[in-house]
Enzyme design. Structure first.
Site, mmCIF file in Angstrom:
data_model
loop_
_atom_site.group_PDB
_atom_site.id
_atom_site.type_symbol
_atom_site.label_atom_id
_atom_site.label_comp_id
_atom_site.label_asym_id
_atom_site.label_seq_id
_atom_site.Cartn_x
_atom_site.Cartn_y
_atom_site.Cartn_z
ATOM 1 N N ARG A 294 0.835 -1.218 0.000
ATOM 2 C CA ARG A 294 0.000 0.000 0.000
ATOM 3 C C ARG A 294 0.870 1.268 0.000
ATOM 4 N NH1 ARG A 294 -3.413 -3.516 -0.294
ATOM 5 N NH2 ARG A 294 -5.532 -3.353 0.534
ATOM 6 N N SER B 223 -10.597 -0.319 3.501
ATOM 7 C CA SER B 223 -9.764 -0.472 4.698
ATOM 8 C C SER B 223 -9.357 0.918 5.184
ATOM 9 C CB SER B 223 -8.482 -1.232 4.375
ATOM 10 O OG SER B 223 -8.771 -2.491 3.867
ATOM 11 N N GLU C 139 -4.683 4.176 6.406
ATOM 12 C CA GLU C 139 -4.323 4.089 4.992
ATOM 13 C C GLU C 139 -4.947 5.286 4.269
ATOM 14 O OE1 GLU C 139 -5.754 0.427 3.169
ATOM 15 O OE2 GLU C 139 -5.462 1.281 1.199
HETATM 16 N N1 EPU Z 1 -10.431 -10.251 10.689
HETATM 17 C C1 EPU Z 1 -11.048 -10.273 11.919
HETATM 18 N N2 EPU Z 1 -11.987 -9.346 12.199
HETATM 19 C C2 EPU Z 1 -12.357 -8.398 11.292
HETATM 20 C C3 EPU Z 1 -11.697 -8.344 10.039
HETATM 21 C C4 EPU Z 1 -10.746 -9.289 9.754
HETATM 22 O O1 EPU Z 1 -10.758 -11.111 12.757
HETATM 23 O O2 EPU Z 1 -13.240 -7.604 11.615
HETATM 24 C C5 EPU Z 1 -9.472 -11.305 10.353
HETATM 25 C C6 EPU Z 1 -10.074 -12.258 9.328
HETATM 26 O O3 EPU Z 1 -10.807 -13.257 9.909
HETATM 27 C C7 EPU Z 1 -8.872 -12.782 8.603
HETATM 28 C C8 EPU Z 1 -7.888 -11.640 8.684
HETATM 29 O O4 EPU Z 1 -8.344 -10.775 9.716
HETATM 30 O O5 EPU Z 1 -8.315 -13.876 9.289
HETATM 31 C C9 EPU Z 1 -7.774 -10.894 7.371
HETATM 32 O O6 EPU Z 1 -9.037 -10.388 6.969
HETATM 33 P P1 EPU Z 1 -9.401 -10.128 5.431
HETATM 34 O O7 EPU Z 1 -9.106 -11.319 4.608
HETATM 35 O O8 EPU Z 1 -10.785 -9.569 5.406
HETATM 36 O O9 EPU Z 1 -8.351 -9.063 4.951
HETATM 37 P P2 EPU Z 1 -7.742 -7.755 5.631
HETATM 38 O O10 EPU Z 1 -6.311 -8.026 5.942
HETATM 39 O O11 EPU Z 1 -8.616 -7.282 6.724
HETATM 40 C C10 EPU Z 1 -6.834 -6.844 3.342
HETATM 41 C C11 EPU Z 1 -6.891 -5.575 2.559
HETATM 42 C C12 EPU Z 1 -8.246 -5.442 1.871
HETATM 43 C C13 EPU Z 1 -8.407 -6.636 0.940
HETATM 44 C C14 EPU Z 1 -8.318 -7.918 1.771
HETATM 45 C C15 EPU Z 1 -8.342 -9.149 0.912
HETATM 46 C C16 EPU Z 1 -5.420 -4.040 3.734
HETATM 47 C C17 EPU Z 1 -5.312 -2.786 4.521
HETATM 48 N N3 EPU Z 1 -6.655 -4.443 3.421
HETATM 49 O O12 EPU Z 1 -7.802 -6.741 4.377
HETATM 50 O O13 EPU Z 1 -8.207 -4.262 1.083
HETATM 51 O O14 EPU Z 1 -9.661 -6.599 0.264
HETATM 52 O O15 EPU Z 1 -7.061 -7.939 2.496
HETATM 53 O O16 EPU Z 1 -7.147 -9.251 0.207
HETATM 54 O O17 EPU Z 1 -4.398 -4.625 3.394
HETATM 55 C C18 EPU Z 1 -8.817 -1.979 0.976
HETATM 56 O O18 EPU Z 1 -7.622 -1.732 0.875
HETATM 57 O O19 EPU Z 1 -9.680 -1.067 0.965
HETATM 58 C C19 EPU Z 1 -9.250 -3.353 1.148
HETATM 59 C C20 EPU Z 1 -10.513 -3.664 1.344
#
Ligand code: EPU
Length: 342
Positions: free
Chosen positions: A166, A242, A338
């Site tokens: 990012r 995010s 972000e």
């Molecule tokens: N999780 C929780 N609680 C929550 C949210 C997430 O426990 O409320 C846990 C999930 O269960 C999972 C882990 O955190 O084990 C990761 O969650 P998720 O796969 O939803 O991805 P993220 O790391 O929260 C990132 C990106 C997203 C992207 C997703 C999928 C960043 C800042 N965000 O989110 O990007 O869609 O991975 O690749 O890296 C964005 O940038 O706007 C965005 C949505």
């Protein structure tokens, strides 16, 4: 060139924050943008200048007392075909997901996992957008930009853009100095799906798709459905995706965290660092689905802050700061927005 004075920004930020710009300039060619910059420099105008895309990563804390620039250029053209690869130059003002759809329809592959990310093509090169195991940087070869002081055109190689998670040079040493006008992508004529992220394989199977015979449209559809299930639609609930980046923590810090919370999700970055999902940290602090005034934490993904209706940028910022303080107090980890505060 379309110039609007005292322009409402509500339609130009996906949080739906009510703010105004002193001037909003929509340009339809590089020459128009250059002429605007040169005229401004000649007039000694040094008022603030901000180039925006789809406004999906911005938080306006008040009115903008300067000029906001936006590209309305809509062009996609092939610059070269070499073996497996096609090279395509895309204008910054095209909606990101329209570009992804166009690429798939043209049988140019690679962008499927980046389906439905909000925003425009120009921002993808600044922010290095990413999802489900792919990042924009995996496909960006060059970025064309215009110097906002001199109007000169510059070409940046992907290496000069210094892409990271990012992150890019446009967020650091080049910040505010250039308007990205075109992004050059290298896509593939062969479809090679990337299915290793989290529950992607399972989601494909659940839809009755055959992993060994998957089509790009099926992969795109799966990604779109996963995103829709987890992330709020900005037209229904203002948000900027995010709100925080996932923190990289030192391995010793992670090991302590994992000893106390064996189920903590994580991704290894390198020998010293581990990435921990900010959404998980925020949820553990009890913020998921909670609100502070008109600013809320989305109930299906704690990484997303939402405008519950009529929130100001300052309301969202207050919630952000409260969450940061709670995560720091409970885990000793700093989480960083972000989203850009303007
Ligand atoms: N999780 C929780 N609680 C929550 C949210 C997430 O426990 O409320 C846990 C999930 O269960 C999972 C882990 O955190 O084990 C990761 O969650 P998720 O796969 O939803 O991805 P993220 O790391 O929260 C990132 C990106 C997203 C992207 C997703 C999928 C960043 C800042 N965000 O989110 O990007 O869609 O991975 O690749 O890296 C964005 O940038 O706007 C965005 C949505």
């Amino acid at each position: 060139m379309k110039i609007t004075e005292n322009c409402s920004l509500k339609e130009h930020n996906t949080f739906g924050i009510e703010a105004k710009a002193h001037k909003f300039v929509e340009y339809s060619s590089v020459e128009e943008l250059q002429a605007f910059i040169r005229q401004r420099s000649a007039a000694g105008d040094s008022s603030p200048l901000l180039h925006i895309g789809g406004g999906s990563n911005l938080l306006f804390l008040g009115d903008y007392e300067g000029t906001i620039l936006h590209s309305s250029m809509q062009e996609i053209y092939v610059t070269a075909n070499e073996g497996d690869y096609v090279y395509v130059r895309v204008t910054a003002g095209i909606t990101w997901d329209a570009w992804v759809q166009y690429a798939i329809d043209s049988n140019w592959f690679g962008l499927e996992n980046l389906s439905l990310i909000p925003g425009e093509v120009g921002a993808s090169a600044v922010q290095n957008i990413g999802a489900y195991g792919s990042e924009a940087k995996d496909f960006i070869i060059f970025v064309d930009a215009v110097d906002l002081e001199t109007g000169e055109i510059r070409h940046f190689t992907a290496e000069e853009c210094r892409y990271g998670y990012r992150d890019s040079a446009f967020k650091h040493e080049l910040r505010g100095r250039y308007a990205v006008t075109h992004v050059h992508f290298r896509l593939s004529h062969a479809f090679r799906p990337i299915l290793d992220y989290g529950g992607l394989r399972r989601a494909i199977e659940e839809r009755g798709f055959d992993e060994t015979n998957l089509t790009p449209q099926q992969l795109r559809q799966t990604i779109i459905e996963i995103r829709r299930a987890k992330l709020p639609e900005p037209s229904e609930l203002g948000n900027a995706g995010s709100f925080f980046t996932n923190p990289f923590v030192a391995r010793e810090v992670f090991e302590k965290l994992a000893a106390e919370n064996p189920s903590v999700p994580h991704y290894d970055v390198d020998a010293e660092r581990v990435k921990v999902p900010a959404g998980w940290l925020i949820e553990q602090c009890g913020w998921k689905g909670k609100a502070l005034g008109k600013a809320g934490v989305y109930d299906r993904q704690a990484l997303v802050l939402v405008n519950l209706g009529g929130a100001t940028g300052k309301d969202i910022k207050a919630l952000c700061e409260q969450i940061q303080a709670d995560v720091r107090a409970k885990f000793g980890i700093n989480i960083t927005p972000e989203v850009n505060f303007i």
